[in-house]
Scaffold this motif. Sequence first.
Motif, mmCIF file in Angstrom:
data_model
loop_
_atom_site.group_PDB
_atom_site.id
_atom_site.type_symbol
_atom_site.label_atom_id
_atom_site.label_comp_id
_atom_site.label_asym_id
_atom_site.label_seq_id
_atom_site.Cartn_x
_atom_site.Cartn_y
_atom_site.Cartn_z
ATOM 1 N N GLY A 43 24.782 7.938 -20.028
ATOM 2 C CA GLY A 43 26.111 7.948 -20.637
ATOM 3 C C GLY A 43 27.146 7.184 -19.837
ATOM 4 O O GLY A 43 28.317 7.129 -20.216
ATOM 5 N N GLY A 44 26.735 6.571 -18.738
ATOM 6 C CA GLY A 44 27.667 5.846 -17.905
ATOM 7 C C GLY A 44 28.386 6.768 -16.938
ATOM 8 O O GLY A 44 28.147 7.966 -16.889
ATOM 9 N N ARG A 45 29.253 6.186 -16.161
ATOM 10 C CA ARG A 45 30.002 6.957 -15.170
ATOM 11 C C ARG A 45 31.056 7.793 -15.875
ATOM 12 O O ARG A 45 31.819 7.288 -16.697
ATOM 13 N N PRO A 46 31.137 9.095 -15.583
ATOM 14 C CA PRO A 46 32.122 9.948 -16.260
ATOM 15 C C PRO A 46 33.546 9.657 -15.794
ATOM 16 O O PRO A 46 33.765 9.146 -14.696
ATOM 17 N N VAL A 47 34.482 10.012 -16.649
ATOM 18 C CA VAL A 47 35.900 9.892 -16.315
ATOM 19 C C VAL A 47 36.407 11.268 -15.910
ATOM 20 O O VAL A 47 36.250 12.247 -16.649
ATOM 21 N N LEU A 48 36.990 11.353 -14.742
ATOM 22 C CA LEU A 48 37.468 12.626 -14.218
ATOM 23 C C LEU A 48 38.870 12.913 -14.740
ATOM 24 O O LEU A 48 39.762 12.062 -14.662
ATOM 25 N N LYS A 49 39.073 14.132 -15.303
ATOM 26 C CA LYS A 49 40.366 14.528 -15.846
ATOM 27 C C LYS A 49 40.719 15.934 -15.365
ATOM 28 O O LYS A 49 39.916 16.859 -15.484
ATOM 29 N N ALA A 50 41.916 16.088 -14.839
ATOM 30 C CA ALA A 50 42.421 17.423 -14.509
ATOM 31 C C ALA A 50 42.989 18.056 -15.778
ATOM 32 O O ALA A 50 43.528 17.376 -16.643
ATOM 33 N N TYR A 51 42.838 19.365 -15.880
ATOM 34 C CA TYR A 51 43.449 20.089 -16.994
ATOM 35 C C TYR A 51 43.898 21.450 -16.484
ATOM 36 O O TYR A 51 43.799 21.752 -15.300
ATOM 37 N N GLY A 52 44.427 22.270 -17.356
ATOM 38 C CA GLY A 52 44.911 23.582 -16.929
ATOM 39 C C GLY A 52 46.287 23.512 -16.292
ATOM 40 O O GLY A 52 47.089 22.606 -16.559
ATOM 41 N N SER A 53 46.571 24.459 -15.402
ATOM 42 C CA SER A 53 47.927 24.622 -14.876
ATOM 43 C C SER A 53 48.425 23.403 -14.094
ATOM 44 O O SER A 53 49.609 23.064 -14.162
ATOM 45 N N PHE A 54 47.533 22.716 -13.361
ATOM 46 C CA PHE A 54 47.969 21.536 -12.600
ATOM 47 C C PHE A 54 48.386 20.420 -13.546
ATOM 48 O O PHE A 54 49.422 19.776 -13.347
ATOM 49 N N ALA A 55 47.598 20.193 -14.597
ATOM 50 C CA ALA A 55 47.925 19.142 -15.560
ATOM 51 C C ALA A 55 49.199 19.475 -16.334
ATOM 52 O O ALA A 55 49.927 18.574 -16.767
ATOM 53 N N MET A 56 49.488 20.769 -16.520
ATOM 54 C CA MET A 56 50.709 21.185 -17.225
ATOM 55 C C MET A 56 51.918 21.221 -16.304
ATOM 56 O O MET A 56 53.035 21.422 -16.770
ATOM 57 N N ASP A 57 51.698 21.083 -14.976
ATOM 58 C CA ASP A 57 52.727 21.262 -13.960
ATOM 59 C C ASP A 57 53.287 22.680 -14.028
ATOM 60 O O ASP A 57 54.509 22.895 -13.950
ATOM 61 N N MET A 58 52.378 23.637 -14.152
ATOM 62 C CA MET A 58 52.746 25.055 -14.163
ATOM 63 C C MET A 58 51.830 25.824 -13.221
ATOM 64 O O MET A 58 51.297 26.875 -13.557
ATOM 65 N N PHE A 59 51.635 25.291 -12.019
ATOM 66 C CA PHE A 59 50.698 25.895 -11.081
ATOM 67 C C PHE A 59 51.422 26.415 -9.852
ATOM 68 O O PHE A 59 52.587 26.098 -9.601
ATOM 69 N N PHE A 60 50.705 27.251 -9.086
ATOM 70 C CA PHE A 60 51.203 27.784 -7.824
ATOM 71 C C PHE A 60 50.416 27.150 -6.678
ATOM 72 O O PHE A 60 49.370 26.523 -6.889
ATOM 73 N N ALA A 61 50.894 27.370 -5.458
ATOM 74 C CA ALA A 61 50.213 26.803 -4.295
ATOM 75 C C ALA A 61 48.769 27.284 -4.208
ATOM 76 O O ALA A 61 47.888 26.552 -3.757
ATOM 77 N N ARG A 62 48.503 28.534 -4.661
ATOM 78 C CA ARG A 62 47.154 29.086 -4.569
ATOM 79 C C ARG A 62 46.367 28.971 -5.875
ATOM 80 O O ARG A 62 45.268 29.517 -5.984
ATOM 81 N N SER A 63 46.931 28.310 -6.858
ATOM 82 C CA SER A 63 46.212 28.160 -8.135
ATOM 83 C C SER A 63 44.970 27.297 -7.943
ATOM 84 O O SER A 63 44.953 26.369 -7.119
ATOM 85 N N ASP A 64 43.934 27.604 -8.728
ATOM 86 C CA ASP A 64 42.753 26.756 -8.660
ATOM 87 C C ASP A 64 43.010 25.465 -9.437
ATOM 88 O O ASP A 64 43.994 25.333 -10.168
ATOM 89 N N LEU A 65 42.117 24.522 -9.267
ATOM 90 C CA LEU A 65 42.218 23.214 -9.910
ATOM 91 C C LEU A 65 41.105 23.092 -10.940
ATOM 92 O O LEU A 65 39.927 23.185 -10.596
ATOM 93 N N ASP A 66 41.479 22.909 -12.209
ATOM 94 C CA ASP A 66 40.500 22.739 -13.286
ATOM 95 C C ASP A 66 40.247 21.256 -13.492
ATOM 96 O O ASP A 66 41.198 20.472 -13.691
ATOM 97 N N VAL A 67 38.970 20.888 -13.461
ATOM 98 C CA VAL A 67 38.594 19.472 -13.583
ATOM 99 C C VAL A 67 37.459 19.342 -14.592
ATOM 100 O O VAL A 67 36.536 20.163 -14.613
ATOM 101 N N SER A 68 37.552 18.310 -15.419
ATOM 102 C CA SER A 68 36.488 18.028 -16.383
ATOM 103 C C SER A 68 35.971 16.619 -16.164
ATOM 104 O O SER A 68 36.751 15.672 -15.988
ATOM 105 N N PHE A 69 34.644 16.469 -16.163
ATOM 106 C CA PHE A 69 34.018 15.156 -16.171
ATOM 107 C C PHE A 69 33.674 14.808 -17.615
ATOM 108 O O PHE A 69 32.805 15.441 -18.224
#
Length: 456
Positions: A84-110
């Motif tokens: 399928g070729g090289r995947p494109v990395l995309k952040a989603y969730g609270s970081f992508a919405m700019d609604m995260f905290f310092a201890r929030s996890d990072l949601d990532v989709s390939f």
Amino acid sequence: MDSRSGVAEENTAASKGIRKKVKNSESVALRRYKIDTYNLADLDKVLNDVYCSCRPVSADYDARNDTLKHLDALALDVFYDSKGGRPVLKAYGSFAMDMFFARSDLDVSFNFGDGASELPRDTKLQFLGRFAEKLRSLQGEGHVRNVVSILSARVPIVRFFDQRTCVECDLAVDSKEGVLNSRIIQIISQIDDRFQKLCLLIKHWAKAHDVNSALHKTLNSISITLLVAHHLQTQNPPILPPFSLLFKDGIDPPNVEKRTQEFLNWGKRNKESLGRLFVSFFVKLQSVEFLWRQGLCVSLLSGLWISKRWRKAGAGINVEDFIDVSQNVARVVNERGAKKIYGSINKTVEDLFEFLNGKVDGAHLKDMLFVPQPVVEPPPPPPPPVQPVEVYHKPTHHINYRCDEFKGRHNKRPRLGNGGHYVGDDSHAIDLPPPPPPFGRVYTIYCDKFGPQNLT
């Protein structure tokens, strides 16, 4: 994935009926609490202080961006031979919405490919397995730790902690809907800054009260975000428009962003402060608690309460996904989770009015709302009194005796009482149950002529 297909539900008789019930319940609650009679300036100060203290700083953004760079390099190594070729990395969730905290996890989709369709689940699991294997090799080198595969979830993930950036990461494959959802929320948050502020405060509250966990059958983060958005849509005057107005040209982010520019400051006629919106959010949810089981549902597309019956009926809160209206994003909330959520809501309403009535100060209110409280488990109930019962044991051992002493003195074979039985002719084996501790039991052999013979 036509998000507009659900808009017609707002006009059904059931939806109109349930909106009338909501209006009546909310009116009763507002009259009871008399929110507008209070000076909310002190509450505004408390909430703004909390908001400023929990906002991430530039180092938190840098750490997540560095984590994304590390993952992008890993993806090149792991999927170099992927068809399928090289995947494109995309952040989603609270970081992508700019609604995260310092201890929030990072949601990532390939994401693989440019199409809207997602990969089959088996393929996703295969790719996640390859990435998990690579992460475990890095774990041995000290770059990451706590690598866990969570493959039974609706969105399977691999979770790990990046030791270099101190960021916990949830890695998914081809979660295109999550990426789209997050991007749209981030765009819509530009309409009024009260949306982003209230989201962060309510999420902070939910984490402190342990009601922000899909794992524990309470609210996930997207449910909280959409409940806040709907709260702003249903204020008078509304602060956010129905999402259907923003999707007239489709749900592709560039089109949504273009439409959103026409609605900037759309809610400026509403002068409610952050404090009043915070209080009315909880009062509103408290007033509709009994209506969820009657089919009450949050609709972001219409910006209204609607009536909706789900294929899989839930026991708690119903929040329609604005991308796929067949999905309830709060579906994980079960009866126990709903009870915990509403226990926290009711306690929070009490705490807020304790503060507004001058019975507690701002520092104490911050602790009650935003600091996790120790859970005091009730003592276990005393064990029930032990009642003597007659227990019939399955025979497990034998007592042998010879019948010479009975020879000629009885016409019939002896029989055993208390559940045992007689076996054989001249030499007899009587199956006896083991005596229950701590006392033995007297077993009686009945002989027709000579009466009972006792064995202990």
